[in-house]
Design a protein around this motif. Structure first.
Motif, PDB file in Angstrom:
ATOM      1  N   THR A 180      15.679  19.162 -18.724  1.00 43.55           N
ATOM      2  CA  THR A 180      16.359  18.681 -19.711  1.00 43.55           C
ATOM      3  C   THR A 180      15.396  18.747 -21.104  1.00 43.55           C
ATOM      4  OG1 THR A 180      17.410  16.902 -18.495  1.00 43.55           O
ATOM      5  CG2 THR A 180      17.246  16.437 -20.843  1.00 43.55           C
TER       6      THR A 180
ATOM      7  N   GLU B 245      15.237  22.295 -21.987  1.00 43.93           N
ATOM      8  CA  GLU B 245      16.677  22.618 -22.867  1.00 43.93           C
ATOM      9  C   GLU B 245      16.517  22.144 -24.297  1.00 43.93           C
ATOM     10  OE1 GLU B 245      19.550  21.287 -20.451  1.00 43.93           O
ATOM     11  OE2 GLU B 245      19.127  22.725 -19.077  1.00 43.93           O
ATOM     12  N   LEU B 246      16.134  21.150 -24.623  1.00 44.18           N
ATOM     13  CA  LEU B 246      16.195  20.362 -25.794  1.00 44.18           C
ATOM     14  C   LEU B 246      15.227  20.943 -26.636  1.00 44.18           C
ATOM     15  CD1 LEU B 246      16.057  16.487 -24.838  1.00 44.18           C
ATOM     16  CD2 LEU B 246      17.754  17.864 -26.216  1.00 44.18           C
TER      17      LEU B 246
ATOM     18  N   ARG C 130      13.872  24.350 -26.461  1.00 36.03           N
ATOM     19  CA  ARG C 130      14.687  25.494 -26.838  1.00 36.03           C
ATOM     20  C   ARG C 130      15.680  25.498 -27.941  1.00 36.03           C
ATOM     21  NH1 ARG C 130      15.552  26.223 -21.269  1.00 36.03           N
ATOM     22  NH2 ARG C 130      13.608  26.702 -20.244  1.00 36.03           N
ATOM     23  N   GLY C 131      16.488  24.097 -27.778  1.00 34.81           N
ATOM     24  CA  GLY C 131      17.382  24.060 -28.843  1.00 34.81           C
ATOM     25  C   GLY C 131      16.818  23.808 -30.233  1.00 34.81           C
ATOM     26  N   LEU C 132      15.753  23.363 -30.333  1.00 36.05           N
ATOM     27  CA  LEU C 132      15.083  23.193 -31.556  1.00 36.05           C
ATOM     28  C   LEU C 132      14.141  24.570 -32.144  1.00 36.05           C
ATOM     29  CD1 LEU C 132      13.046  19.871 -31.008  1.00 36.05           C
ATOM     30  CD2 LEU C 132      15.366  20.220 -32.457  1.00 36.05           C
TER      31      LEU C 132
ATOM     32  N   SER D 214      14.356  28.094 -33.391  1.00 41.56           N
ATOM     33  CA  SER D 214      15.070  29.282 -33.686  1.00 41.56           C
ATOM     34  C   SER D 214      14.324  30.505 -33.667  1.00 41.56           C
ATOM     35  CB  SER D 214      15.981  28.907 -34.891  1.00 41.56           C
ATOM     36  OG  SER D 214      15.080  28.716 -35.830  1.00 41.56           O
TER      37      SER D 214
ATOM     38  N   GLU E 265      13.821  24.137 -37.454  1.00 40.38           N
ATOM     39  CA  GLU E 265      13.832  22.792 -36.946  1.00 40.38           C
ATOM     40  C   GLU E 265      12.603  22.373 -36.443  1.00 40.38           C
ATOM     41  OE1 GLU E 265      16.482  24.541 -36.071  1.00 40.38           O
ATOM     42  OE2 GLU E 265      18.012  23.692 -36.946  1.00 40.38           O
TER      43      GLU E 265
END
Length: 62
Positions: A13, A16-17, A19-21, A23, A44
């Motif tokens: 988890t 994944e979080l 990786r989402g930040l 870019s 971000e």
């Protein structure tokens, strides 16, 4: 965050979080860096890292 990445029950988890930040990240060679390179983050994640920098040398956060 490091504790979450090291805890197997939270690792997926947290990764994944994270990786989402991120870019974009660029790796540059740097002779004076600990591992011989520096990483530059954008958007971000870069903003989040900027909040962690001390605003002056008189009162470091840790």
């Amino acid at each position: 965050m490091a504790d979450s990445l090291n805890d197997l029950s939270y690792r997926l988890t947290t990764a994944e979080l994270l990786r989402g930040l991120v870019s974009e990240a660029r790796l540059y060679p740097e002779v004076n860096a600990n591992d011989g390179h520096v990483i530059e983050f954008y958007e971000e994640f870069a903003v989040i890292l900027d909040f962690t920098k001390p605003k002056n040398d008189k009162n470091p956060p840790f």
